[in-house]
Design an enzyme around this catalytic site. Structure first.
Site, PDB file in Angstrom:
ATOM      1  N   ARG A  23       8.250 -12.162 -18.870  1.00  0.00           N
ATOM      2  CA  ARG A  23       7.542 -12.485 -17.623  1.00  0.00           C
ATOM      3  C   ARG A  23       8.514 -12.914 -16.529  1.00  0.00           C
ATOM      4  NH1 ARG A  23       5.755 -17.365 -16.793  1.00  0.00           N
ATOM      5  NH2 ARG A  23       4.841 -17.717 -18.843  1.00  0.00           N
TER       6      ARG A  23
ATOM      7  N   TYR B 295      -4.885  -0.126   4.210  1.00  0.00           N
ATOM      8  CA  TYR B 295      -5.524   0.144   2.923  1.00  0.00           C
ATOM      9  C   TYR B 295      -6.680  -0.859   2.700  1.00  0.00           C
ATOM     10  CZ  TYR B 295      -6.275   0.104  -2.057  1.00  0.00           C
ATOM     11  OH  TYR B 295      -6.865   0.114  -3.285  1.00  0.00           O
TER      12      TYR B 295
ATOM     13  N   ASP C  14       4.250  -2.450   4.495  1.00  0.00           N
ATOM     14  CA  ASP C  14       3.810  -1.652   3.347  1.00  0.00           C
ATOM     15  C   ASP C  14       4.346  -0.233   3.541  1.00  0.00           C
ATOM     16  OD1 ASP C  14       2.403  -0.044   1.539  1.00  0.00           O
ATOM     17  OD2 ASP C  14       0.681  -1.401   1.537  1.00  0.00           O
TER      18      ASP C  14
ATOM     19  N   LYS D  56       2.118   5.059  -6.433  1.00  0.00           N
ATOM     20  CA  LYS D  56       2.060   6.254  -5.604  1.00  0.00           C
ATOM     21  C   LYS D  56       3.365   7.055  -5.715  1.00  0.00           C
ATOM     22  CE  LYS D  56      -2.009   4.644  -4.305  1.00  0.00           C
ATOM     23  NZ  LYS D  56      -2.126   3.261  -4.706  1.00  0.00           N
TER      24      LYS D  56
HETATM   25  N1  PLP Z   1      -0.902  -0.188  -0.227  1.00  0.00           N
HETATM   26  C1  PLP Z   1      -1.340   1.047   0.067  1.00  0.00           C
HETATM   27  C2  PLP Z   1      -0.897   1.698   1.362  1.00  0.00           C
HETATM   28  C3  PLP Z   1      -2.189   1.723  -0.814  1.00  0.00           C
HETATM   29  O1  PLP Z   1      -2.627   2.953  -0.500  1.00  0.00           O
HETATM   30  C4  PLP Z   1      -2.575   1.071  -2.022  1.00  0.00           C
HETATM   31  C5  PLP Z   1      -3.479   1.728  -2.993  1.00  0.00           C
HETATM   32  O2  PLP Z   1      -4.057   2.773  -2.738  1.00  0.00           O
HETATM   33  C6  PLP Z   1      -2.110  -0.212  -2.278  1.00  0.00           C
HETATM   34  C7  PLP Z   1      -1.272  -0.826  -1.364  1.00  0.00           C
HETATM   35  C8  PLP Z   1      -2.528  -0.967  -3.523  1.00  0.00           C
HETATM   36  O3  PLP Z   1      -1.801  -0.521  -4.623  1.00  0.00           O
HETATM   37  P1  PLP Z   1      -2.332  -0.555  -6.139  1.00  0.00           P
HETATM   38  O4  PLP Z   1      -3.504   0.364  -6.199  1.00  0.00           O
HETATM   39  O5  PLP Z   1      -1.143  -0.094  -6.920  1.00  0.00           O
HETATM   40  O6  PLP Z   1      -2.722  -1.959  -6.449  1.00  0.00           O
END
Ligand code: PLP
Length: 387
Positions: A50, A102, A174, A199
């Site tokens: 962890r 998101y 992000d 992704k």
């Molecule tokens: N940030 C973006 C731009 C996303 O498209 C997503 C998920 O689709 C996330 C964060 C969240 O990621 P996770 O689904 O791996 O928790």
């Protein structure tokens, strides 16, 4: 001195040939929860997974290197990475979020604010004057997503970072939609870079994971400490898989982009289509800015059909090579209806404020042959035009 290697080469070769015990070409997988002490009071570099593990740290080093950061922390999901970065906020601190981002980020910001963990103000980040005014009024963090999900709006990272720096606010970006192959926010002034490695970095739609890259040792120390305290560190096996994905990142991004661009061009010129959101199109209002701050335009696009939601439904039901599913960035092409899928957490007012039309469709262009994808979209558009 040897010439510095390109990030493509570094992505492929991260920790290759590093095993001194057996000469394994690829770094070994340390599937263990604990590490023994060499003797009483003689701890080793690692004690418990962890708090740290060589496989997980190998991935962290590779991602930090590609993003140009001081270090990275691997988390159990992209949402865990966002949650981790938000630990830098105390009650009373204010974060400035984007109006379209998101859906999970929107939900986390809103629900944490509702519990008084910090304050949130959403602002149209394309409007630098509006951001400057909010920063002036006091903010601890500017949260940026560029290009945004799902409308592919591009905001000026260098300009916003400079404004935030002057106001003493941290900038968190992000970078999930482009990956470090196509955009490196730290070079443009960001303090933290967040990834859903689910992704593009993993790229094969078989892992849920995340990462926070920190620009400085001090921020990195805080992120690592909080990840251990909260228990949201990424798993060893997932890290192994993401590391494998990172090796092919640049090759995949080139094909994602070739397919994304071809699909955007087809949609742009088609009579059934009202609007296409893809910064790679010269007609996009974000084209010049994307060219300036990105190393490519990526494989994500969204569009609206003249027939609205009914036409969108017909399109989704006709295509065969675009799987109707959330997520993005995998080898397979995906189709998403944001209002009912990725952005279902937005209520009608939030959808309207973000400019997300009821019939909006989002495509994650995969790695299939371009001609096959184009033919499939043509068939979908014919079906949409006939409703
Ligand atoms: N940030 C973006 C731009 C996303 O498209 C997503 C998920 O689709 C996330 C964060 C969240 O990621 P996770 O689904 O791996 O928790």
């Amino acid at each position: 001195m040897t010439k510095p290697r390109s990030s493509q080469t570094r992505a492929v070769r991260a920790a290759v040939d590093a095993d001194t015990q057996h000469g394994a070409v690829m770094p070994p997988l340390y599937l263990t929860s604990s590490f023994n002490f060499a003797g009483y009071g003689q701890g080793r570099a690692y004690d418990y997974t962890r708090s740290g593990n060589p496989t997980v740290d190998g991935l962290a080093d590779a991602i930090a290197d590609l993003e140009g950061g001081a270090g990275a922390t691997i988390t159990s999901s992209g949402m865990a990475a966002i949650h981790l970065a938000l630990q830098l906020l105390d009650p009373g601190d204010r974060v400035l979020g984007p109006v379209d981002c998101y859906g999970g980020t929107f939900r986390l910001l809103r629900q944490c604010a509702a519990r008084g963990l910090f304050d949130v103000t959403l602002v149209d980040q394309a409007d630098a004057a509006a951001v400057a005014a909010e920063l002036k009024a006091g903010a601890k963090m500017l949260w940026v997503e560029t290009p945004t999900n799902p409308l592919l709006r591009v905001v000026d990272l260098a300009a916003l970072s400079a404004l935030a720096r002057d106001a003493g606010a941290l900038v968190a970006v992000d970078n999930t939609f482009l990956s470090p192959a196509l955009q490196r926010p730290i070079e443009l002034g960001a303090d933290l870079v967040i990834h859903s490695t689910t992704k593009y970095l993993n790229g094969h739609s078989d892992v849920v994971a995340g990462a926070v890259v920190a620009a400085t040792d001090s921020l990195q120390g805080q992120m690592r400490q909080w990840a251990n305290t909260l228990g949201i560190a990424g798993s060893v096996f997932d890290s192994f898989l993401v590391q494998r994905g990172v090796r092919t990142l640049f090759a995949r991004m080139a094909q994602h982009e070739a397919n994304g661009r071809a699909l955007a061009e087809l949609l742009h010129g088609h009579s059934a289509v009202e609007r296409v959101h893809y910064p790679g199109l010269p007609s996009s209002p974000y084209h010049a800015l994307a060219r300036k701050q990105q190393q490519g335009f990526g494989g994500m696009l969204s569009f609206e059909l003249h027939g609205g939601e009914r036409a969108a439904k017909a399109f989704c039901e006709r295509v065969e090579l675009f799987t109707l599913a959330v997520s993005l960035g995998g080898v397979e092409s995906l189709l998403c209806h944001p209002p009912s899928m990725s952005h279902a957490t937005y209520d009608a007012a939030a959808l309207a404020a973000a400019g997300i039309a009821p019939g909006l469709l989002r495509i994650s262009a995969g790695l299939e042959a371009t001609a096959d994808l184009l033919a499939d979209v043509e068939a979908g558009l014919a079906a949409a035009a006939s409703v």
